[in-house]
Write a protein that holds these residues in place. Structure first.
Motif, short mmCIF file in Angstrom:
data_model
loop_
_atom_site.label_atom_id
_atom_site.label_comp_id
_atom_site.label_asym_id
_atom_site.label_seq_id
_atom_site.Cartn_x
_atom_site.Cartn_y
_atom_site.Cartn_z
N GLY A 1 -3.24 32.60 13.36
CA GLY A 1 -2.10 31.77 13.70
C GLY A 1 -2.12 31.26 15.12
O GLY A 1 -1.07 31.00 15.72
N VAL A 2 -3.31 31.11 15.70
CA VAL A 2 -3.44 30.68 17.08
C VAL A 2 -3.52 29.15 17.14
O VAL A 2 -4.23 28.53 16.35
N ASP A 3 -2.77 28.56 18.06
CA ASP A 3 -2.80 27.12 18.21
C ASP A 3 -3.99 26.73 19.08
O ASP A 3 -3.86 26.33 20.23
N GLY A 4 -5.16 26.89 18.52
CA GLY A 4 -6.38 26.59 19.24
C GLY A 4 -7.33 25.80 18.36
O GLY A 4 -6.96 25.34 17.27
N VAL A 5 -8.55 25.63 18.83
CA VAL A 5 -9.55 24.86 18.10
C VAL A 5 -10.63 25.79 17.59
O VAL A 5 -11.40 26.35 18.38
N PRO A 6 -10.70 26.02 16.27
CA PRO A 6 -11.76 26.88 15.72
C PRO A 6 -13.05 26.10 15.51
O PRO A 6 -13.06 25.05 14.87
N ILE A 7 -14.12 26.62 16.08
CA ILE A 7 -15.43 25.97 15.97
C ILE A 7 -16.41 26.95 15.35
O ILE A 7 -16.57 28.07 15.83
N LEU A 8 -17.05 26.53 14.29
CA LEU A 8 -18.07 27.33 13.63
C LEU A 8 -19.44 26.88 14.11
O LEU A 8 -19.76 25.68 14.05
N PHE A 9 -20.24 27.82 14.60
CA PHE A 9 -21.65 27.52 14.86
C PHE A 9 -22.43 28.06 13.66
O PHE A 9 -22.52 29.28 13.47
N ALA A 10 -22.95 27.15 12.86
CA ALA A 10 -23.61 27.52 11.60
C ALA A 10 -25.12 27.38 11.75
O ALA A 10 -25.65 26.26 11.78
N TRP A 11 -25.80 28.51 11.84
CA TRP A 11 -27.26 28.50 11.91
C TRP A 11 -27.83 28.60 10.49
O TRP A 11 -27.12 29.00 9.56
N PRO A 12 -29.09 28.26 10.28
CA PRO A 12 -29.62 28.12 8.92
C PRO A 12 -30.02 29.44 8.24
O PRO A 12 -31.20 29.70 7.98
N SER A 13 -29.02 30.26 7.94
CA SER A 13 -29.27 31.47 7.16
C SER A 13 -29.72 31.09 5.75
O SER A 13 -29.24 30.11 5.17
N GLU A 14 -30.62 31.89 5.20
CA GLU A 14 -31.07 31.67 3.83
C GLU A 14 -29.96 31.92 2.81
O GLU A 14 -30.04 31.46 1.68
N GLY A 15 -28.95 32.68 3.20
CA GLY A 15 -27.87 33.00 2.25
C GLY A 15 -28.37 33.88 1.13
O GLY A 15 -27.91 33.80 0.00
N SER A 16 -29.31 34.77 1.46
CA SER A 16 -29.92 35.65 0.46
C SER A 16 -30.21 37.00 1.10
O SER A 16 -30.67 37.06 2.25
#
Length: 373
Positions: free
Chosen positions: A152-167
């Motif tokens: 509930g924070v009035d801020g800016v959420p930023i995702l750094f998404a690196w290329p995980s294989e997801g496995s």
């Protein structure tokens, strides 16, 4: 006996990963609208993943030559349970599920402008989340949305998404992928530090993303970017980092203000698997805060190590406990501001008080101090 139990654990994790019904890119298709009473969360993304062919605003597990930027608006259902993601099925229901209501690819200039745009007449606060091993792009986006909604924070959420294989079988490939992404995370943090934002940049790295986070801060220090480092509040959740490697990283990084926070669970089964795959090398995310050597080391390094084993989790591997802390953020912040908790600059080893109040410790997150200064 130890080898046998490790092999059983590995087989169990592989079996469960293969059987799990994991979300794919369809969950990020902007085909739904919010339901009455739902909340919307805007998640910004910087990623080293390659764009999906024919769908430039979705991303794969392949590695891109350049960073891409995007914005996703996620609707959180009225009956959302803190710490959980109500995954959409084949027919998303905004009244019951997390659903995507908008997605848009951004260029770098638009990304910089949007994340630093004044909100309510004030510069925004910024939080960056670096996801962990065995995480696909959809899971990372929805996890960022869940934590942002719960906090509930009035801020800016930023995702750094690196290329995980997801496995679960992509462990070695994922270790290479986080190494591949160090310069790009460094660049993102440098960009954010020079923008007009307020307060520290909260940087949270989970699991293998914790290694990427620590390595990036180390790289910033080595290249003399101390002004960027001073803007950071670094939190490593269940970090998948060899203890000796972490010690060497800290030697370069030095004390931070506020101190670096390490969230640990000695019973984390996923990190147990990591130890098995790493010739039984102990992982930082499984440190025992009752160990006198750990207590001494935390004081010497000027960090906070918090045992969060008491938190409830639906994750059978006990690797994602940290997500439950987002819902407690307003309570912790109130305690800190009122003086009910100790300064965030206090260092040492702690055990989380799961009821969220200080029992025998002045530290805002701790019910029991193991070693502090």
């Amino acid at each position: 006996m130890k080898l046998c139990s490790s092999l059983v654990l590995f087989a169990l994790l592989t079996l469960l990963a293969a059987c799990a019904d994991r979300p794919g890119p369809d969950a990020l298709r902007a085909t739904a609208v919010s339901a009455p009473g739902a909340r919307t969360v805007t998640v910004y993304v910087a990623t080293t993943r390659q764009r999906a062919e024919g769908q430039d605003d979705l991303f794969t597990a392949s590695r891109a030559d350049q960073v891409s930027y995007a914005r996703f608006t996620i609707s959180v259902p009225p009956g959302h349970k803190a710490g959980e993601i109500e995954w959409p099925g084949r027919t998303p229901d905004p009244g019951k599920d997390f659903v995507t209501v908008e997605r848009r690819l951004l260029d770098r200039a638009a990304f910089e402008q949007e994340v630093s745009r004044r909100r309510g007449g004030r510069p925004p606060s910024v939080g960056v989340f670096v996801h962990g091993y065995n995480t696909n792009f959809t899971e990372a986006v929805f996890r960022m949305a869940q934590m942002s909604a719960d906090a509930g924070v009035d801020g800016v959420p930023i995702l750094f998404a690196w290329p995980s294989e997801g496995s679960v079988t992509g462990y070695v490939a994922d270790k290479d992928a986080v190494t591949y992404s160090r310069d790009q995370l460094t660049e993102l943090l440098t960009m954010l530090a020079r923008r007009r934002t307020t307060g520290p940049i909260t940087l949270v790295g989970h699991s293998m993303g914790g290694w990427l986070t620590a390595e990036t801060v180390r790289q910033l220090r080595l290249t003399g970017q101390d002004a960027v480092v001073r803007r950071l509040h670094v939190i490593l959740a269940a970090p998948d980092i060899d203890v000796d490697v972490f010690r060497s990283q800290l030697a370069v990084i030095g004390p931070l203000d506020p101190p670096m926070v390490i969230l640990v669970s000695p019973d984390d089964s996923a990190l147990g698997l990591s130890e098995f795959l790493s010739a039984d090398r102990r992982r930082t995310g499984r440190l025992d805060v009752n160990d006198p050597a750990i207590q001494e080391a935390t004081r010497a390094a000027g960090i906070q190590v918090v045992d969060i084993s008491g938190l409830e989790t639906s994750d059978s591997f006990r690797h994602n406990r940290f997500v439950a802390l987002a819902a407690r953020y307003p309570q912790f912040a109130t305690m800190e501001q009122s003086g009910a908790g100790a300064s965030l600059r206090q260092t040492g080893a702690f055990v989380l008080n799961t009821v969220g109040t200080a029992v025998s410790s002045p530290f805002v997150l701790a019910g029991k101090v193991i070693g502090s200064e």
